[in-house]
Design an enzyme around this catalytic site. Structure first.
Site, PDB file in Angstrom:
ATOM      1  N   LYS A  95      63.331  31.992 -39.984  1.00 20.32           N
ATOM      2  CA  LYS A  95      62.037  32.214 -40.037  1.00 20.32           C
ATOM      3  C   LYS A  95      61.104  31.428 -38.978  1.00 20.32           C
ATOM      4  O   LYS A  95      61.827  30.300 -38.839  1.00 20.32           O
ATOM      5  CB  LYS A  95      61.467  32.086 -41.523  1.00 20.32           C
ATOM      6  CG  LYS A  95      60.536  32.848 -41.899  1.00 20.32           C
ATOM      7  CD  LYS A  95      60.562  34.085 -42.238  1.00 20.32           C
ATOM      8  CE  LYS A  95      59.087  34.796 -42.712  1.00 20.32           C
ATOM      9  NZ  LYS A  95      59.280  35.954 -43.381  1.00 20.32           N
ATOM     10  N   GLY A 195      47.161  41.860 -53.972  1.00 19.09           N
ATOM     11  CA  GLY A 195      47.182  41.890 -52.209  1.00 19.09           C
ATOM     12  C   GLY A 195      47.470  43.231 -51.854  1.00 19.09           C
ATOM     13  O   GLY A 195      48.509  43.875 -52.086  1.00 19.09           O
ATOM     14  N   GLY A 197      47.613  44.408 -48.579  1.00 21.74           N
ATOM     15  CA  GLY A 197      47.431  44.193 -47.239  1.00 21.74           C
ATOM     16  C   GLY A 197      48.363  45.483 -46.667  1.00 21.74           C
ATOM     17  O   GLY A 197      48.425  46.479 -47.167  1.00 21.74           O
ATOM     18  N   VAL A 199      51.645  46.038 -46.777  1.00 25.98           N
ATOM     19  CA  VAL A 199      52.720  46.613 -47.683  1.00 25.98           C
ATOM     20  C   VAL A 199      52.001  46.733 -48.904  1.00 25.98           C
ATOM     21  O   VAL A 199      52.212  48.042 -49.283  1.00 25.98           O
ATOM     22  CB  VAL A 199      53.753  45.359 -48.089  1.00 25.98           C
ATOM     23  CG1 VAL A 199      54.765  45.962 -48.677  1.00 25.98           C
ATOM     24  CG2 VAL A 199      54.555  44.608 -46.674  1.00 25.98           C
TER      25      VAL A 199
HETATM   26  P1  NAD Z   1      49.357  41.232 -45.303  1.00 29.91           P
HETATM   27  O1  NAD Z   1      48.571  39.819 -44.485  1.00 29.91           O
HETATM   28  O2  NAD Z   1      49.075  42.230 -44.508  1.00 29.91           O
HETATM   29  O3  NAD Z   1      48.695  41.209 -46.489  1.00 29.91           O
HETATM   30  C1  NAD Z   1      48.265  40.152 -47.556  1.00 29.91           C
HETATM   31  C2  NAD Z   1      47.160  40.541 -48.292  1.00 29.91           C
HETATM   32  O4  NAD Z   1      47.272  39.436 -49.528  1.00 29.91           O
HETATM   33  C3  NAD Z   1      45.870  40.238 -47.490  1.00 29.91           C
HETATM   34  O5  NAD Z   1      45.353  41.655 -47.886  1.00 29.91           O
HETATM   35  C4  NAD Z   1      45.258  39.123 -48.067  1.00 29.91           C
HETATM   36  O6  NAD Z   1      43.906  39.230 -48.215  1.00 29.91           O
HETATM   37  C5  NAD Z   1      45.902  39.191 -49.476  1.00 29.91           C
HETATM   38  N1  NAD Z   1      45.792  37.900 -50.313  1.00 29.91           N
HETATM   39  C6  NAD Z   1      46.147  36.813 -50.081  1.00 29.91           C
HETATM   40  N2  NAD Z   1      46.108  35.675 -50.826  1.00 29.91           N
HETATM   41  C7  NAD Z   1      45.564  36.397 -52.058  1.00 29.91           C
HETATM   42  C8  NAD Z   1      45.329  36.104 -53.260  1.00 29.91           C
HETATM   43  N3  NAD Z   1      45.493  35.002 -53.651  1.00 29.91           N
HETATM   44  N4  NAD Z   1      45.169  37.090 -53.956  1.00 29.91           N
HETATM   45  C9  NAD Z   1      45.120  38.561 -53.692  1.00 29.91           C
HETATM   46  N5  NAD Z   1      45.286  38.861 -52.536  1.00 29.91           N
HETATM   47  C10 NAD Z   1      45.525  37.935 -51.620  1.00 29.91           C
HETATM   48  O7  NAD Z   1      50.865  40.788 -45.563  1.00 29.91           O
HETATM   49  P2  NAD Z   1      51.691  41.968 -45.694  1.00 29.91           P
HETATM   50  O8  NAD Z   1      52.694  42.308 -44.407  1.00 29.91           O
HETATM   51  O9  NAD Z   1      51.306  42.946 -46.640  1.00 29.91           O
HETATM   52  O10 NAD Z   1      52.981  41.182 -46.606  1.00 29.91           O
HETATM   53  C11 NAD Z   1      52.559  40.960 -47.940  1.00 29.91           C
HETATM   54  C12 NAD Z   1      53.741  40.003 -48.491  1.00 29.91           C
HETATM   55  O11 NAD Z   1      55.094  40.664 -48.523  1.00 29.91           O
HETATM   56  C13 NAD Z   1      54.027  38.682 -47.784  1.00 29.91           C
HETATM   57  O12 NAD Z   1      54.175  37.748 -48.712  1.00 29.91           O
HETATM   58  C14 NAD Z   1      55.039  39.046 -46.762  1.00 29.91           C
HETATM   59  O13 NAD Z   1      55.824  37.924 -46.663  1.00 29.91           O
HETATM   60  C15 NAD Z   1      55.864  40.046 -47.680  1.00 29.91           C
HETATM   61  N6  NAD Z   1      56.884  40.811 -46.901  1.00 29.91           N
HETATM   62  C16 NAD Z   1      56.152  41.670 -45.850  1.00 29.91           C
HETATM   63  C17 NAD Z   1      57.011  42.530 -45.196  1.00 29.91           C
HETATM   64  C18 NAD Z   1      56.442  43.399 -44.200  1.00 29.91           C
HETATM   65  O14 NAD Z   1      57.362  44.459 -43.797  1.00 29.91           O
HETATM   66  N7  NAD Z   1      55.294  43.516 -43.792  1.00 29.91           N
HETATM   67  C19 NAD Z   1      58.512  42.454 -45.485  1.00 29.91           C
HETATM   68  C20 NAD Z   1      58.999  41.599 -46.229  1.00 29.91           C
HETATM   69  C21 NAD Z   1      58.017  40.718 -46.842  1.00 29.91           C
END
Ligand code: NAD
Length: 370
Positions: A95, A195, A197, A199
């Site tokens: 990572k 969250g 975002g 995903v």
């Molecule tokens: P992202 O940045 O698009 O979304 C994260 C969201 O969480 C954002 O909208 C942010 O505003 C929100 N957030 C942050 N702190 C918060 C809190 N305290 N309370 C509520 N919301 C909060 O990220 P993503 O790509 O959607 O990934 C989300 C999680 O999944 C991460 O931990 C990432 O490591 C994990 N993940 C993502 C993927 C992927 O394909 N994108 C794959 C495996 C794991």
């Protein structure tokens, strides 16, 4: 920067725990990347390459201290080793983190300089998107190295992996529903998604289409409003999410939300979400959930869809259909983990770890013999 006594204390504590963690997690290599010209401050951690090159996303985050960034990258890279192993992929775990606010520090030069550092590792590390980075950033990195995946579709890549990640999380949640309630249907179940975002929003779409009652929270108020206008959901306060009377809690923001205080408040029967490293302390909180009778679908098992997606890109001739059908196996893998957990009377995270370690050990022997 003037450090307060409190900040120094936190940093010292973090540094102490980092030393301990590096020994405990047994990393192969950790690279610190500094470049004054572009302002790049990054860390690449390669945890284990027994199964293949270490693949893991690049997180861009405004860490309060470098020790905090190191702590995060060590934990995340270890998680990638286990994620790839359980998903049956020929990949190791690694990572990267870039320190800074993704809204302000990202430039073409910074991303390309980061690409040069990756290239110097000669393929031991392959990067991809994570929180704070996008497929557009991967495009800049691609200008300096071929050891990058998740590049945009118009460049022949697989684009944003989030839809496949969300699909896998949804399947993992369904496997947990089957285990807990005897049916994999989430119709009528109450699910709290923290969250929304990349995903989280895709997960919410699957859930609402299936007829679940969905509650959402996010620190981004604009996004909350926008999603609430489009999808049938109820918005709840940031802290309130832990007190909701729901069937499932789905952490889809950042890690470590499953700590002692929050677990005590949770009323759900199932935890299944996308965030990496949900358990603040794997052993302590994994056991605490088991004692509380909450079925925890291990994060690194059910969020492997994104990794499966980029693995499919690496294998050549990417097709989303193929990635989705490979992600289908997340349902069965999750069920298998629940089965081992019940049979051996161990927390689900430990059952998943054992399956991963067994595969790394056995494939490691195959490789040694050739
Ligand atoms: P992202 O940045 O698009 O979304 C994260 C969201 O969480 C954002 O909208 C942010 O505003 C929100 N957030 C942050 N702190 C918060 C809190 N305290 N309370 C509520 N919301 C909060 O990220 P993503 O790509 O959607 O990934 C989300 C999680 O999944 C991460 O931990 C990432 O490591 C994990 N993940 C993502 C993927 C992927 O394909 N994108 C794959 C495996 C794991």
């Amino acid at each position: 920067m003037i450090e307060t006594a409190e900040a120094k204390k936190t940093a010292n504590q973090a540094e102490e725990s980092v030393t301990g963690q590096m020994m405990k997690f047994d990393h192969e290599e950790v690279l610190f990347c500094n470049d004054n010209a572009t302002g790049l401050r990054a860390i690449i951690a390669i945890h284990n390459t027994v199964l293949g090159p270490g693949l893991g996303g690049c997180r861009i985050w405004k860490y309060s201290h470098e020790a905090e960034a190191l702590n995060d990258v060590l934990r995340l890279s270890r998680g990638m080793t286990y994620k790839a192993a359980v998903a049956g992929l020929n990949l190791g775990g690694a990572k990267a983190v870039i320190i800074g606010d993704s809204k302000h520090i990202k430039t073409e030069a910074l991303m390309r300089r980061f690409g040069r550092f990756i290239d110097d590792l000669g393929g031991k590390y392959i990067t991809a998107e994570d929180v704070g980075s996008s497929s557009h950033d991967m495009e800049y990195i691609r200008m300096e190295t071929r050891h990058v995946t998740g590049i945009p579709k118009y460049m022949g890549g697989s684009g944003d992996p989030s839809p496949v990640t969300a699909y896998g999380v949804w399947l993992g949640m369904k496997a947990a529903a089957k285990e807990r309630w005897g049916s994999d249907s989430l119709n009528g179940k109450k699910v709290a998604v923290q969250g929304i975002g990349n995903v989280g929003e895709n997960l919410v779409k699957h859930l609402t289409e299936e007829g679940a009652k969905v509650y959402i929270s996010d620190i981004n108020e604009e996004k909350l409003k926008e999603v609430a206008n489009r999808l049938k959901v109820e918005v709840v306060g940031l802290d309130k999410i832990f007190d909701l009377d729901v069937d499932v809690y789905a952490p889809c923001a950042l890690g470590a939300t499953l700590n002692t205080a929050n677990i005590e408040r949770l009323k759900c029967s199932v935890i299944a979400g996308a965030a990496n490293n949900q358990l603040a302390d794997e052993k302590l909180h994994g056991e605490m959930l088991m004692k509380k009778g909450i079925l925890y679908a291990p994060d690194f098992v059910i969020n492997a869809g994104g990794l499966i997606n980029v693995y499919s890109e690496l294998s050549g001739n990417y097709s989303k259909e193929r990635a989705i059908s490979q992600a289908d196996k997340i349902f069965h893998i999750t069920k298998e983990i629940f089965h081992v957990s019940a049979k051996e009377n161990v927390p689900t995270y430990l059952a998943a770890n054992r399956i991963a370690e067994k595969r790394i050990e056995s494939i490691g022997k195959v490789k040694l013999n050739h």
